[in-house]
Design a protein around this motif. Structure first.
Motif, PDB file in Angstrom:
ATOM      1  N   LYS A 174       0.826  -1.194   0.000  1.00  0.00           N
ATOM      2  CA  LYS A 174       0.000   0.000   0.000  1.00  0.00           C
ATOM      3  C   LYS A 174       0.873   1.263   0.000  1.00  0.00           C
ATOM      4  O   LYS A 174       1.856   1.347   0.731  1.00  0.00           O
ATOM      5  CB  LYS A 174      -0.855  -0.009   1.262  1.00  0.00           C
ATOM      6  N   THR A 175       0.497   2.224  -0.833  1.00  0.00           N
ATOM      7  CA  THR A 175       1.253   3.475  -0.892  1.00  0.00           C
ATOM      8  C   THR A 175       0.798   4.386   0.247  1.00  0.00           C
ATOM      9  O   THR A 175      -0.394   4.594   0.442  1.00  0.00           O
ATOM     10  CB  THR A 175       0.994   4.192  -2.229  1.00  0.00           C
ATOM     11  N   VAL A 176       1.777   4.890   1.002  1.00  0.00           N
ATOM     12  CA  VAL A 176       1.418   5.724   2.149  1.00  0.00           C
ATOM     13  C   VAL A 176       1.831   7.181   1.967  1.00  0.00           C
ATOM     14  O   VAL A 176       1.563   8.012   2.816  1.00  0.00           O
ATOM     15  CB  VAL A 176       2.018   5.177   3.467  1.00  0.00           C
ATOM     16  N   ASP A 177       2.527   7.473   0.861  1.00  0.00           N
ATOM     17  CA  ASP A 177       2.863   8.881   0.618  1.00  0.00           C
ATOM     18  C   ASP A 177       2.858   9.170  -0.882  1.00  0.00           C
ATOM     19  O   ASP A 177       2.774   8.257  -1.701  1.00  0.00           O
ATOM     20  CB  ASP A 177       4.213   9.241   1.249  1.00  0.00           C
ATOM     21  N   GLU A 208       3.336  15.624  -2.198  1.00  0.00           N
ATOM     22  CA  GLU A 208       2.844  16.101  -0.892  1.00  0.00           C
ATOM     23  C   GLU A 208       3.446  17.447  -0.501  1.00  0.00           C
ATOM     24  O   GLU A 208       2.744  18.339  -0.006  1.00  0.00           O
ATOM     25  CB  GLU A 208       3.218  15.090   0.204  1.00  0.00           C
ATOM     26  N   ALA A 261      -5.716  10.458  -3.783  1.00  0.00           N
ATOM     27  CA  ALA A 261      -6.395  10.312  -2.475  1.00  0.00           C
ATOM     28  C   ALA A 261      -5.492  10.776  -1.339  1.00  0.00           C
ATOM     29  O   ALA A 261      -5.958  11.398  -0.374  1.00  0.00           O
ATOM     30  CB  ALA A 261      -6.791   8.863  -2.266  1.00  0.00           C
ATOM     31  N   ILE A 262      -4.199  10.495  -1.448  1.00  0.00           N
ATOM     32  CA  ILE A 262      -3.271  10.875  -0.371  1.00  0.00           C
ATOM     33  C   ILE A 262      -3.188  12.398  -0.258  1.00  0.00           C
ATOM     34  O   ILE A 262      -3.312  12.961   0.837  1.00  0.00           O
ATOM     35  CB  ILE A 262      -1.878  10.254  -0.619  1.00  0.00           C
ATOM     36  N   ASP A 296      -6.249  13.896   1.202  1.00  0.00           N
ATOM     37  CA  ASP A 296      -6.224  13.804   2.679  1.00  0.00           C
ATOM     38  C   ASP A 296      -5.309  14.868   3.273  1.00  0.00           C
ATOM     39  O   ASP A 296      -5.603  15.458   4.312  1.00  0.00           O
ATOM     40  CB  ASP A 296      -5.731  12.422   3.116  1.00  0.00           C
ATOM     41  N   VAL A 297      -4.166  15.079   2.610  1.00  0.00           N
ATOM     42  CA  VAL A 297      -3.213  16.092   3.102  1.00  0.00           C
ATOM     43  C   VAL A 297      -3.896  17.463   3.134  1.00  0.00           C
ATOM     44  O   VAL A 297      -3.807  18.195   4.132  1.00  0.00           O
ATOM     45  CB  VAL A 297      -1.935  16.142   2.226  1.00  0.00           C
TER      46      VAL A 297
END
Lengths: 172, 195
Positions: A2-5, A9, A37-38, A41-42
Motif C-alpha cells: 500500500k502506498t502511504v505517501d 505532498e 487520495a493521499i 487527505d493532506v
C-alpha cells in the motif's frame, strides 16, 4: 504494498502553508489533488490543523524569556539548596530515630513484664546453657535481658530509620 | 519533607552557589523566543487545556535547561525540547488516569462560542475541527500537529515521539486517513477550504 505517501505532498503543503490554496494554487496542483487520495487527505487534514493553529495565539499566555530565565535560576537555586541541606536533614532524622529506639529498648528492658516473659523464654530455649557452653562470662548470663533489650532497640531502629529518612528526603 | 528556611538559602548564597545550566542566558533566551510559541501550541493541543499548557511550558524549558547535552543542530535541540514536553504530557495523562491529580482533559476545553453574526459560523467550524482532532489518539494528534502545524521533518518527529524515523510515514498516513474521515463526516464540512 500500500502506498502511504505521494511525491507531490510537499508541493501541496507548500501551497497550503503559503496561503495559495485553493484560490491561487496552480491548476496543476489542483488537478493532482483531485485525482490523488493521499494529497486530498493532506489538504483536508493540513488545512484543518493550520486553521486550529492559527486560532490559538489569542489564548497564549507565554512569559517573556527574561522571566522564564529568572524563574529557572530561582528554582535551580532552591533545588541546589535543598540538595545541600539534605545530609543535615538525614543526620537529624537518624539522631531522632536513634533516640526513639533507645527509649523504646530501655522502657521494654526495665518493665517487669519483660523480665517475666524473657525469663520464661530463656528457660524454654535454654539460652543460658548455650551461652555457658560458649564460655560467656557469668555476668552476661544474668544480664541476658540487656542484650535482648539492645536487640529490640536495634530492631526498632532498623524498621523506623529507613522509613523516616525516606519521608524526610522524598521530593513529594 | 521539611521546608527550606531562609537561613538555608542565605547560607548557600553566601557560599556563591553556582547554578549549573549548560546554556547561558543569551543563548537560552534566543532559543526560547524561537520555540516557546510553537511549544505552547503543541502543549495546548496535546492537553486540551491552556492552563496546563502554561505550566508544562515552564516545566519543559526548566528540564531542558537542567539537561547536560550537546545537540548537533537547532532541529535536534528543538526535538529534544519537544520530547521533554511530550513525556510530561504523557506522565500527566498517566497520573490523571490513576486519579492522583486533576485530569488533563482530552477534549472540548475551548468550546466557548461567543462570536455572533458572520463569526459564529467560523467559530462553529473551528469547534468542529477541534472536536475532530480530539477524537484522535494522543500520538496521532501529536504526529499531525508536529507535521502540519509545526512543519517538523520526519526525523524530528521521530526524535520527539520516540519512534523510528521509518515508521513516521506510515503512522502519519494512518492518522491523516483517520482525521480526514472524521472531518468528511462532519455535516456541512467543506474540504480543505474548497467551498
Amino acid at each position: 504494498m500500500k502506498t502511504v505517501d505521494c511525491c507531490r505532498e510537499d508541493d501541496v503543503l507548500d501551497a497550503l502553508t503559503s496561503g495559495r490554496w485553493p484560490d491561487r494554487a496552480d491548476d496543476d496542483i489542483k488537478g493532482h489533488v483531485a485525482t490523488c487520495a493521499i494529497c486530498a487527505d493532506v489538504v483536508e487534514v493540513a488545512s484543518a490543523v493550520l486553521e486550529v493553529r492559527n486560532d490559538e495565539p489569542g489564548e497564549m499566555r507565554i512569559p517573556s524569556s527574561a522571566v522564564m530565565w529568572w524563574r529557572a535560576q530561582m528554582r535551580a537555586r532552591q533545588e541546589a539548596a535543598r540538595e545541600a541541606a539534605r545530609p543535615i536533614t538525614v543526620a537529624q532524622v537518624v539522631a531522632a530515630v536513634t533516640l526513639v529506639a533507645v527509649t523504646v529498648g530501655a522502657l521494654i528492658a526495665l518493665s517487669p513484664w519483660f523480665a517475666v516473659v524473657l525469663g520464661g523464654w530463656m528457660a524454654d530455649v535454654e539460652i543460658t546453657a548455650s551461652l555457658a557452653a560458649l564460655g560467656a562470662p557469668s555476668g552476661m548470663l544474668t544480664q541476658g535481658w540487656v542484650l535482648s533489650a539492645v536487640a529490640i532497640g536495634l530492631g526498632v531502629w532498623l524498621v523506623l530509620a529507613p522509613v523516616a529518612i525516606y519521608l524526610a528526603v522524598a521530593d513529594d | 519533607m521539611r521546608d527550606l528556611t531562609f537561613t538555608d538559602v542565605e547560607r548557600l548564597e553566601a557560599a556563591e552557589l553556582d547554578v549549573p545550566f549548560e546554556m547561558d542566558e543569551v543563548a537560552f533566551r534566543a532559543f526560547y523566543d524561537r520555540t516557546a510559541r510553537s511549544l505552547w501550541g503543541y502543549l495546548a493541543k496535546m492537553t486540551g487545556d491552556p492552563q496546563a499548557a502554561d505550566d508544562l511550558l515552564q516545566e519543559s524549558f526548566y528540564r531542558f535547561l537542567r539537561t547536560r547535552g550537546h545537540w548537533e543542530s537547532e532541529s535536534h535541540r528543538r526535538a529534544y525540547l519537544f520530547r521533554i514536553a511530550t513525556n510530561l504530557v504523557r506522565d500527566g495523562r498517566r497520573r490523571a488516569r490513576r486519579g492522583h491529580t486533576v485530569a488533563l482533559p482530552e477534549s472540548d476545553q475551548s468550546e466557548i462560542l461567543t462570536a455572533a453574526g458572520d463569526h459564529a459560523e467560523a467559530s462553529v467550524r473551528r469547534t468542529d475541527l477541534r472536536r475532530a482532532m480530539d477524537r484522535l489518539r494522543p500520538r496521532e494528534r501529536a504526529l499531525l500537529w508536529l507535521a502540519y502545524a509545526q512543519g517538523h521533518a520526519h526525523t524530528e518527529i521521530a526524535d520527539t515521539l520516540g519512534v523510528k524515523t521509518g515508521s513516521v510515514k506510515l503512522l502519519l498516513f494512518r492518522a491523516r486517513r483517520k482525521l480526514a474521515g472524521i472531518l468528511r463526516a462532519v455535516p456541512g464540512h467543506s474540504a480543505g477550504g474548497q467551498s
